[in-house]
Design an enzyme around this catalytic site. Structure first.
Site, PDB file in Angstrom:
ATOM      1  N   CYS A 186       0.603  -1.574  -0.057  1.00  0.00           N
ATOM      2  CA  CYS A 186       0.289   0.443  -0.053  1.00  0.00           C
ATOM      3  C   CYS A 186       1.164   0.778   0.100  1.00  0.00           C
ATOM      4  O   CYS A 186       1.866   1.154   0.000  1.00  0.00           O
ATOM      5  CB  CYS A 186      -0.640   0.232   1.097  1.00  0.00           C
ATOM      6  SG  CYS A 186      -2.375  -1.363   1.291  1.00  0.00           S
ATOM      7  N   LYS A 223       6.306  -4.685  -2.721  1.00  0.00           N
ATOM      8  CA  LYS A 223       8.326  -4.640  -2.744  1.00  0.00           C
ATOM      9  C   LYS A 223       8.274  -4.617  -0.808  1.00  0.00           C
ATOM     10  O   LYS A 223       9.140  -5.293  -0.504  1.00  0.00           O
ATOM     11  CB  LYS A 223       8.684  -3.611  -2.950  1.00  0.00           C
ATOM     12  CG  LYS A 223       9.787  -2.875  -3.286  1.00  0.00           C
ATOM     13  CD  LYS A 223      10.720  -3.800  -3.979  1.00  0.00           C
ATOM     14  CE  LYS A 223      11.946  -3.623  -3.506  1.00  0.00           C
ATOM     15  NZ  LYS A 223      13.165  -4.733  -4.891  1.00  0.00           N
TER      16      LYS A 223
END
Length: 601
Positions: free
Chosen positions: A2, A596
């Site tokens: 997010c 990531k």
């Protein structure tokens, strides 16, 4: 996972938010949205899919000098329009974006919001409805603080109030968020990279703090109302550092950057005499311990396995390597004086941070290896060593992995020299890492060879196996992870000697099996294992270092020091994964379902 961007100023926030969200795509997401506030009108646009899909839905005349944006990676509720952020309160007065996980949201629903109807399945909507409930009797700031005081879990929140167009509210706990300072504007972001085009001056928001932001400034407070003064810092990055340039993908760019990163690490840890050295306080701290525990996730875990090999050889201290998500719930039997090394590219990995908090509560000393100075694990550990890899945007880690191993080698050799280890005293690490960098350059210049191998072996394969022994086994695991991450091939790395204990049952005609060989002492052992799978129909491929290469090997890895072979042998494996993904028409930089920076447990 997010991402958040917020803006308050005099310009239209639309482009700033959309561009900021693009810069946060590397964090992983499945939906996105923005809210623009123009006077007392708030326009919300959100949708499942990519930022480009969202941008196409935003009206060309959409305007607002205050706005918030969000990329969502689903934790509560499916990836769809209803669950995408921003979320609004029942009356539409409050609009919110949120990263993190609220663990007690169902209890809060039952206790405070039993008669409310909800549009989404998210924990976030509970927060905004609570704020509106409390705002019936309190100011926006106090209602926000009261809602925050009830939350159990992690959050980074940005809030706008339809009735107050001059203010943006934000708060964080266990999820990254910072303030960016500007002239006649201020920004909020999960990561400085999102807003580097706007500003390079930032202020950290710490856990359980709120910030009240206007275009002219901001006020930091604790939840108890105590005002906080905190100095700003200049970002070391430049906006150009996070551009692809002429490359088709960030991943390819980052693979190509590894020789330069390796040389940068040499420079960073080299003293005036040209020797590689680590801060003496770190060395003394580690050597006073009786056991080292390396804690990491994913690619960082694989780097940790190589680090264990290096540290035990050089420093003669036993090392254990743990997966962060398991370690926190199953602490090992502790020695009298352990030391913990946390390896994290982002410095924000939630599982690793939870482990760090736990071991610090137990009174143990900690060291973080991270690529991001000022990140949460950097701030909270007793010591830090930096990777100097620069921004890594592609979800699949490449240059951070080799940087982690390089820094672990720096640490291991420094420890070994301090205790008089003969191998550590005899190795010229700066020179050997320089040789590694040259070897990397040679391999990234041989892309067409690897591209051909990827097409031949992996373009249509459903699965693949990577084999190795000893230190090559650790690289085999990383190679398999890279392949599965971006090409969606079911790939596994195995210790080749274990094949006959079960895995060989999976071999059938045409199964791709790739073997890594860099060690003379086990060269023929691995080749024997390759012959075993070849006899059962496997399609075999060998990547071998110069000193052990044989006619018929598909790729020859330039010679490097035996302790540093993972730094070289992983390069063709990274390229193999990259080209396999291209052959299969996969999204290289943003593979499905992945993030990531994993900021939720």
């Amino acid at each position: 996972m997010c991402g958040i961007v917020g803006y308050i100023g005099t310009n239209n926030a639309k482009g700033i938010l959309l561009e900021g969200l693009e810069k946060l795509e590397y964090r992983g997401y499945d939906s996105a949205g923005i809210a623009l506030q123009n006077k007392e009108l708030v326009t919300v646009v959100k949708e499942k899919g990519r930022i480009a899909d969202l941008a196409s839905l935003v009206p060309s005349d959409a305007f607002g000098t205050t706005g918030i944006g969000h990329t969502r990676w689903a934790t509560h509720g499916k990836p769809n329009h209803e669950n995408a952020h921003p979320h609004q309160s029942k009356s539409g007065r409050f609009t919110i974006v949120h990263n993190g996980v609220i663990e007690n949201y169902t209890l809060l629903k039952e206790e405070y919001l039993k008669n409310h109807s909800f549009v989404s399945d998210t924990d976030t909507e509970v927060i905004v409805q609570l704020i509106e409930l409390f705002a019936a009797e309190l100011s926006t700031k106090e209602a926000f603080k009261k809602a925050l005081s009830l939350l159990h879990g992690s959050y980074a929140i940005c809030l706008i109030d339809q009735t107050n167009t001059e203010t943006l509210y934000a708060a964080k706990n266990k999820s990254p968020l910072l303030i960016g300072k500007g002239e006649n504007f201020n920004v909020i972001a999960s990561d400085a990279m999102a807003v580097l085009k706007e500003t390079d001056e930032f202020v950290e928001i710490m856990d359980k703090e709120i910030v009240i932001v206007t275009k002219d400034g901001f006020t930091l407070e604790t939840l108890e109302g105590e005002e906080i003064t905190r100095a700003s810092y200049k970002a070391e990055l430049d906006a150009s550092d996070i551009e692809k340039g002429t490359y088709p993908h960030y991943m390819l760019k980052e693979i190509d950057e590894q020789p330069a990163v390796t040389r940068k690490i040499i420079q960073a840890y080299q003293d005036e005499a040209g020797e590689i050295n680590v801060d003496k306080t770190i060395i003394d701290e580690i050597l006073s311990s009786d056991r080292i525990h390396i804690v990491a996730c994913g690619t960082s875990y694989h780097a940790g396995l190589v680090g264990k090999n290096l540290i035990e050889k050089m420093a003669k201290i036993p090392v254990e390597v743990h997966v962060s998500s398991e370690f926190a719930y199953n602490l090992p039997l502790m020695s009298k004086k352990p030391l913990f090394i946390f390896i994290t590219q982002s410095g924000e990995t939630a599982d690793s941070r939870q482990c760090l908090v736990k071991v610090k509560e137990l009174g143990y000393r900690t060291l973080t290896l991270t690529n991001v100075p000022g990140s949460t694990l950097d701030r909270e550990a007793d010591h830090s060593m930096y990777l100097y890899a620069g921004p890594e945007i592609a979800v699949a880690s490449t240059k951070a992995y080799t940087a982690q191993i390089s820094v672990l080698a720096v640490l291991a050799v420094s420890l070994g020299r301090e205790i008089g280890d003969e191998e550590a005293l005899n190795i010229n690490l700066a020179a050997e890492l320089g040789i590694v960098a040259t070897a990397m350059e040679a391999m990234v210049s041989s892309k067409e060879v690897i591209e051909h191998i990827a097409g031949e072996y992996l373009a249509t394969s459903r699965n693949a196996f990577f084999l190795g022994r000893n230190i090559d086994y650790f690289v085999a695991m990383e190679a398999a992870l890279k392949l599965k991450e971006i090409s969606y091939i079911q790939a596994e790395g195995f210790a080749s000697g274990e094949l006959k204990h079960g895995t060989i049952a999976l071999i059938e005609d045409g199964t791709p099996v790739l073997a890594l060989i860099t060690q003379e002492s086990i060269n023929w052992n691995i080749r024997g294992n390759v012959n075993e799978v070849l006899a059962r129909g496997a399609k075999t491929c060998i990547f071998a270092m110069e000193n052990v290469a044989q006619p018929g090997d598909r790729f020859v890895i330039p010679q490097v020091h035996p302790l540093l072979t993972p730094l070289a042998s992983v390069i063709p494996c990274q390229l193999l994964a990259y080209y396999a993904a291209l052959h299969r028409d996969c999204d290289v930089d943003k593979p499905r379902n992945l993030a990531k920076s994993v900021t939720v447990e």
